[in-house]
Design an enzyme around this catalytic site. Structure first.
Site, short mmCIF file in Angstrom:
data_model
loop_
_atom_site.label_atom_id
_atom_site.label_comp_id
_atom_site.label_asym_id
_atom_site.label_seq_id
_atom_site.Cartn_x
_atom_site.Cartn_y
_atom_site.Cartn_z
N TYR A 33 0.82 -1.20 0.00
CA TYR A 33 0.00 0.00 0.00
C TYR A 33 0.86 1.25 0.00
O TYR A 33 2.06 1.20 0.26
CB TYR A 33 -0.95 0.00 1.20
N LYS A 150 6.56 -2.08 1.77
CA LYS A 150 5.41 -1.48 2.44
C LYS A 150 4.18 -2.38 2.28
O LYS A 150 3.29 -2.13 1.46
CB LYS A 150 5.13 -0.07 1.91
N GLU A 182 12.07 2.15 14.13
CA GLU A 182 11.22 3.23 13.64
C GLU A 182 9.94 3.28 14.48
O GLU A 182 9.73 2.45 15.36
CB GLU A 182 10.87 3.00 12.16
N LEU A 206 11.28 1.06 6.94
CA LEU A 206 10.67 1.52 5.70
C LEU A 206 11.48 2.68 5.13
O LEU A 206 11.93 3.56 5.88
CB LEU A 206 9.23 1.99 5.97
#
Length: 286
Positions: A33, A150, A182, A206
């Protein structure tokens, strides 16, 4: 007001949108996504999101559902149909449906499913949360090893958000082998002695589109950036901290695990980077 959404080539009222119960995105989170922000009715960082989407699809041996130009047209059409001035466009591509549930898949025979919808968020750029700053907790990072893709495998980040909420905080930073990876839906940074520190790119995090833009803008503003690992304890001793994401831009962090950073208000570097990012991104928006 009923939104108009996009499903496999059709613009439909959200109440009429349907996807097969055998879709692998539903059954196995076999999907990727992207989320693109809309400011002043235009798309922010669309090119970066399109490039990352193509990479995610490639890494999972998934077919591209349409060209980049077609994708841009779909985004623009949804903005127009839903009257979005400030908000988000969510895009999801799954491997599609083989007609039944099976762990094995056939990339050649299965047509991907593509879904897009908008979220209207007036005041997105002038968020009250950004003026107050976020409170963060730290949690163990137990996700799979390919966080650079992702995917829609968001169960643990979702649970992390709920852990933060239960602790009276806004978000969580994940920690692996003693170092911050993260946030649950953002990249993490600390600032010490005027130097911006953030984890380097790898399969552990990411490759944030907003991260890339903010680091470029920081360098152009002659700010010092150091890409290296850092611990939660180091972050607690920082002068300030912040996160970046497509939906929150640059979000100051004012507390980590109950420890107040600085004077407990958003720091000057985070505030300045947010101003620069919003200004430059609006100029470059499509």
């Amino acid at each position: 007001m009923t939104r108009t959404v996009y499903v496999n080539g059709d613009y439909l009222p959200e109440t009429e949108a349907k996807v097969s119960i055998f879709d692998r995105g539903f059954l196995m989170a076999d999907a990727v996504y992207e989320v693109t922000s809309v400011l002043d009715g235009k798309l922010i960082d669309f090119e970066g999101h399109a490039v990352r989407l193509k990479r995610s699809l490639s890494e999972l041996q998934m077919a591209e559902p349409c060209s980049k130009d077609e994708l841009l047209e779909i985004h623009r059409k949804l903005v127009e149909l839903n009257g979005i001035e400030e908000g988000l466009i969510y895009l999801q591509v799954s491997r599609g449906s083989d007609g039944d549930r099976d762990f094995a898949f056939s990339s050649e025979d299965t047509k991907p499913t593509i879904v897009l919808f908008t979220q209207n968020k007036p005041g997105l750029a002038d968020s009250p949360a950004s003026k107050k700053g976020a409170k963060i907790i730290s949690i163990d990072d137990i996700r799979w090893g390919r966080r650079d893709i992702k995917t829609t495998q968001l169960l643990y980040p979702s649970l992390g958000k709920m852990m933060a909420k239960a602790a009276g905080c806004d978000d969580a930073w994940m920690v692996e082998d003693g170092y911050v990876t993260e946030g649950t839906s953002n990249n993490a940074y600390l600032v010490k002695g005027g130097k911006i520190v953030t984890r380097p790119l790898s399969t552990d995090i990411l490759h944030g589109i907003t991260r890339k833009a903010v680091l470029r803008m920081a360098a152009e503003a002659q700010m010092v950036v150091e890409e290296r690992l850092f611990t939660v304890d180091e972050a607690k001793e920082a002068d300030e901290a912040f996160t970046t994401s497509a939906s929150a831009f640059v979000m100051p962090v004012v507390e980590i695990d109950g420890v107040t950073l600085g004077d407990g208000t958003p720091g000057p570097i985070a505030k300045r980077l947010r101003e620069i990012y919003l200004d430059e991104s609006r100029k470059a928006a499509v």
